[in-house]
Scaffold this motif. Structure first.
Motif, PDB file in Angstrom:
ATOM      1  N   THR A  89      14.977  18.682 -25.380  1.00  0.00           N
ATOM      2  CA  THR A  89      15.220  17.353 -24.834  1.00  0.00           C
ATOM      3  C   THR A  89      16.091  17.444 -23.583  1.00  0.00           C
ATOM      4  O   THR A  89      17.274  17.122 -23.615  1.00  0.00           O
ATOM      5  CB  THR A  89      15.911  16.449 -25.876  1.00  0.00           C
ATOM      6  OG1 THR A  89      17.177  17.036 -26.231  1.00  0.00           O
ATOM      7  CG2 THR A  89      15.074  16.298 -27.120  1.00  0.00           C
ATOM      8  N   PRO A  90      15.519  17.876 -22.460  1.00  0.00           N
ATOM      9  CA  PRO A  90      16.302  17.970 -21.224  1.00  0.00           C
ATOM     10  C   PRO A  90      16.498  16.604 -20.575  1.00  0.00           C
ATOM     11  O   PRO A  90      15.790  15.643 -20.887  1.00  0.00           O
ATOM     12  CB  PRO A  90      15.438  18.874 -20.340  1.00  0.00           C
ATOM     13  CG  PRO A  90      14.051  18.589 -20.800  1.00  0.00           C
ATOM     14  CD  PRO A  90      14.136  18.305 -22.269  1.00  0.00           C
ATOM     15  N   SER A  91      17.465  16.540 -19.671  1.00  0.00           N
ATOM     16  CA  SER A  91      17.682  15.324 -18.902  1.00  0.00           C
ATOM     17  C   SER A  91      16.779  15.331 -17.676  1.00  0.00           C
ATOM     18  O   SER A  91      16.417  16.394 -17.171  1.00  0.00           O
ATOM     19  CB  SER A  91      19.146  15.229 -18.460  1.00  0.00           C
ATOM     20  OG  SER A  91      20.020  15.255 -19.574  1.00  0.00           O
ATOM     21  N   ALA A  92      16.451  14.137 -17.209  1.00  0.00           N
ATOM     22  CA  ALA A  92      15.613  14.031 -16.014  1.00  0.00           C
ATOM     23  C   ALA A  92      16.484  14.209 -14.775  1.00  0.00           C
ATOM     24  O   ALA A  92      17.070  13.258 -14.261  1.00  0.00           O
ATOM     25  CB  ALA A  92      14.905  12.681 -15.985  1.00  0.00           C
ATOM     26  N   THR A  93      16.598  15.434 -14.335  1.00  0.00           N
ATOM     27  CA  THR A  93      17.385  15.788 -13.163  1.00  0.00           C
ATOM     28  C   THR A  93      16.536  16.716 -12.292  1.00  0.00           C
ATOM     29  O   THR A  93      15.445  17.143 -12.707  1.00  0.00           O
ATOM     30  CB  THR A  93      18.685  16.525 -13.559  1.00  0.00           C
ATOM     31  OG1 THR A  93      18.359  17.855 -13.995  1.00  0.00           O
ATOM     32  CG2 THR A  93      19.423  15.774 -14.662  1.00  0.00           C
ATOM     33  N   PRO A  94      17.008  17.079 -11.106  1.00  0.00           N
ATOM     34  CA  PRO A  94      16.242  18.011 -10.275  1.00  0.00           C
ATOM     35  C   PRO A  94      15.982  19.369 -10.926  1.00  0.00           C
ATOM     36  O   PRO A  94      15.121  20.117 -10.463  1.00  0.00           O
ATOM     37  CB  PRO A  94      17.120  18.150  -9.021  1.00  0.00           C
ATOM     38  CG  PRO A  94      17.815  16.827  -8.919  1.00  0.00           C
ATOM     39  CD  PRO A  94      18.116  16.455 -10.351  1.00  0.00           C
ATOM     40  N   LYS A  95      16.695  19.686 -12.008  1.00  0.00           N
ATOM     41  CA  LYS A  95      16.426  20.944 -12.707  1.00  0.00           C
ATOM     42  C   LYS A  95      15.089  20.922 -13.440  1.00  0.00           C
ATOM     43  O   LYS A  95      14.564  21.957 -13.830  1.00  0.00           O
ATOM     44  CB  LYS A  95      17.564  21.260 -13.696  1.00  0.00           C
ATOM     45  CG  LYS A  95      18.829  21.764 -13.025  1.00  0.00           C
ATOM     46  CD  LYS A  95      19.833  22.242 -14.053  1.00  0.00           C
ATOM     47  CE  LYS A  95      21.028  22.882 -13.376  1.00  0.00           C
ATOM     48  NZ  LYS A  95      20.692  24.154 -12.722  1.00  0.00           N
ATOM     49  N   VAL A  96      14.561  19.724 -13.657  1.00  0.00           N
ATOM     50  CA  VAL A  96      13.257  19.600 -14.300  1.00  0.00           C
ATOM     51  C   VAL A  96      12.193  19.811 -13.225  1.00  0.00           C
ATOM     52  O   VAL A  96      11.774  18.875 -12.547  1.00  0.00           O
ATOM     53  CB  VAL A  96      13.100  18.230 -14.973  1.00  0.00           C
ATOM     54  CG1 VAL A  96      11.700  18.101 -15.558  1.00  0.00           C
ATOM     55  CG2 VAL A  96      14.126  18.058 -16.070  1.00  0.00           C
ATOM     56  N   THR A  97      11.766  21.034 -13.091  1.00  0.00           N
ATOM     57  CA  THR A  97      10.744  21.387 -12.109  1.00  0.00           C
ATOM     58  C   THR A  97       9.431  21.691 -12.822  1.00  0.00           C
ATOM     59  O   THR A  97       9.400  21.940 -14.037  1.00  0.00           O
ATOM     60  CB  THR A  97      11.170  22.620 -11.307  1.00  0.00           C
ATOM     61  OG1 THR A  97      11.289  23.737 -12.219  1.00  0.00           O
ATOM     62  CG2 THR A  97      12.512  22.387 -10.612  1.00  0.00           C
ATOM     63  N   LYS A  98       8.386  21.703 -12.036  1.00  0.00           N
ATOM     64  CA  LYS A  98       7.090  22.049 -12.619  1.00  0.00           C
ATOM     65  C   LYS A  98       7.105  23.492 -13.121  1.00  0.00           C
ATOM     66  O   LYS A  98       6.491  23.815 -14.137  1.00  0.00           O
ATOM     67  CB  LYS A  98       5.987  21.854 -11.580  1.00  0.00           C
ATOM     68  CG  LYS A  98       4.597  21.759 -12.180  1.00  0.00           C
ATOM     69  CD  LYS A  98       3.594  21.202 -11.190  1.00  0.00           C
ATOM     70  CE  LYS A  98       2.250  20.952 -11.867  1.00  0.00           C
ATOM     71  NZ  LYS A  98       1.272  20.358 -10.918  1.00  0.00           N
TER      72      LYS A  98
END
Length: 351
Positions: A89-98
């Protein structure tokens, strides 16, 4: 039903409390930087070994934001290699990349979960405390859809979005979501009692979810609301004009899970709690094996014994399948064995 005295159905590991968001309800009161006391990679792998030995429950990596740990993929791969079904369950931040999503799919992540607390940026971003969170969430979900990665959406019901739930459900349908996990706010961490919906509104949302379930393509699960199971079984009993004891619990998923009963939470520093919403310390995996804490801690054993529940929860005919929210009872009364103060049901001990 599984023996929850021996092993949990689900294990939540808060791998870090670091997170770039400032959510109004954050039970972890997440910070921008990692805690140097976090479990190390070696300690984390030992924890995963112990979890696997407890009949391989579902393992969820949470935070904070799990992607704030560079070694999260190593943990993920190790846990999957040990035979565990893993979700994150990650947060929606720029770390969420394709690339992060692709890597997760390649190592075998079972499901990726995102939070969506409003159907518009105005509602969602206010709740998440960060402008642009909604836009990132939508972009990230689109990535998951392109990768054909199983999607779970988490929504926390509060006074900020109860009026928006129908719109959120319509959006979720468009995503091809597998599961909508509907959380009911517990006033712990940054969560406040004033931000909760009322006991009557809990019941109204239960009614709506029960009706919605037959109309949508995704599964619906409630969290921090065991009385939803009571509500559904109550409706079934009334429909067939039968005593509750003759109604079969066919709601789906594992029955009777509650804080400390089929559920265990490990913090970023190894502290063990009945759930992330019930901050009553039962031990630490750095010096006591997880199975010993789960099976023998007086806190956990009392939570699994409905005979110790107080007030109406202690005499309720639904106490085995519901039991009330132990976390909410603790947050409001200071006693985790007290009655759930946000349940309107009055037990009929004659049934």
């Amino acid at each position: 039903m599984p023996d929850y005295n021996q092993a949990p159905f689900i294990t939540i590991w808060e791998v870090t409390r670091a997170c770039a968001l400032k959510c109004l309800h954050c039970r972890a009161e997440a910070q921008y930087h990692r805690d140097p006391r976090e479990l190390t990679i070696e300690e984390g792998k030992r924890l995963i070994d112990q979890i696997a030995e407890m009949e391989s429950p579902l393992l969820v990596f949470t935070g904070g934001d799990p992607l704030m740990r560079e070694d999260i993929f190593e943990f993920m791969e190790y846990a999957i290699h040990k035979g565990l079904r893993v979700s994150m369950t990650p947060s929606a931040t720029p770390k969420v990349t394709k690339e992060a999503m692709r890597r997760s799919k390649e190592v075998g992540l079972a499901r990726w979960a995102f939070s969506l607390d409003g159907s518009t940026a105005e509602i969602h971003d206010y709740f998440r405390g960060t402008k642009g969170s909604y836009e990132l969430t939508m972009k990230s979900i689109q990535y998951l859809m392109e990768l054909e990665m199983p999607i779970q959406i988490n929504t926390t019901v509060s006074r900020f979005n109860i009026h928006d739930l129908e719109n959120i459900a319509r959006k979720i349908e468009q995503f091809g979501t597998e599961l909508w996990s509907v959380f009911f706010l517990v006033p712990t961490g940054r969560g406040q009692i004033k931000d909760m919906v009322s006991p009557v509104q809990h019941e109204e949302v239960f009614r709506w979810l029960h009706q919605l379930k037959s109309k949508v393509s995704f599964d619906i699960k409630t969290t921090a609301a065991p009385h939803y199971r009571r509500y559904v079984m109550q409706q079934q009993a009334e429909e067939i004009n039968s005593p509750i004891k003759k109604v079969r619990d066919n709601i789906g998923r594992a029955a009777g899970i509650n804080d400390g009963k089929g559920f265990v939470f490990i913090s970023h520093i190894g502290d063990v709690y009945p759930s992330g919403f019930l901050p009553v310390l039962a031990g630490n995996v750095r010096n006591i094996p997880l199975a010993d804490i789960y099976r023998h801690s007086p806190i956990f054993t009392s939570l699994r014994d409905p005979n110790q529940y107080k007030g109406k929860c202690g005499v309720c005919e639904y106490r085995e399948v519901c039991g009330g929210s132990r976390a909410r009872a603790y947050a409001v009364t200071g006693d985790y064995l007290e009655s759930d103060p946000f349940c309107i049901y009055q037990p009929n001990i004659q049934k």
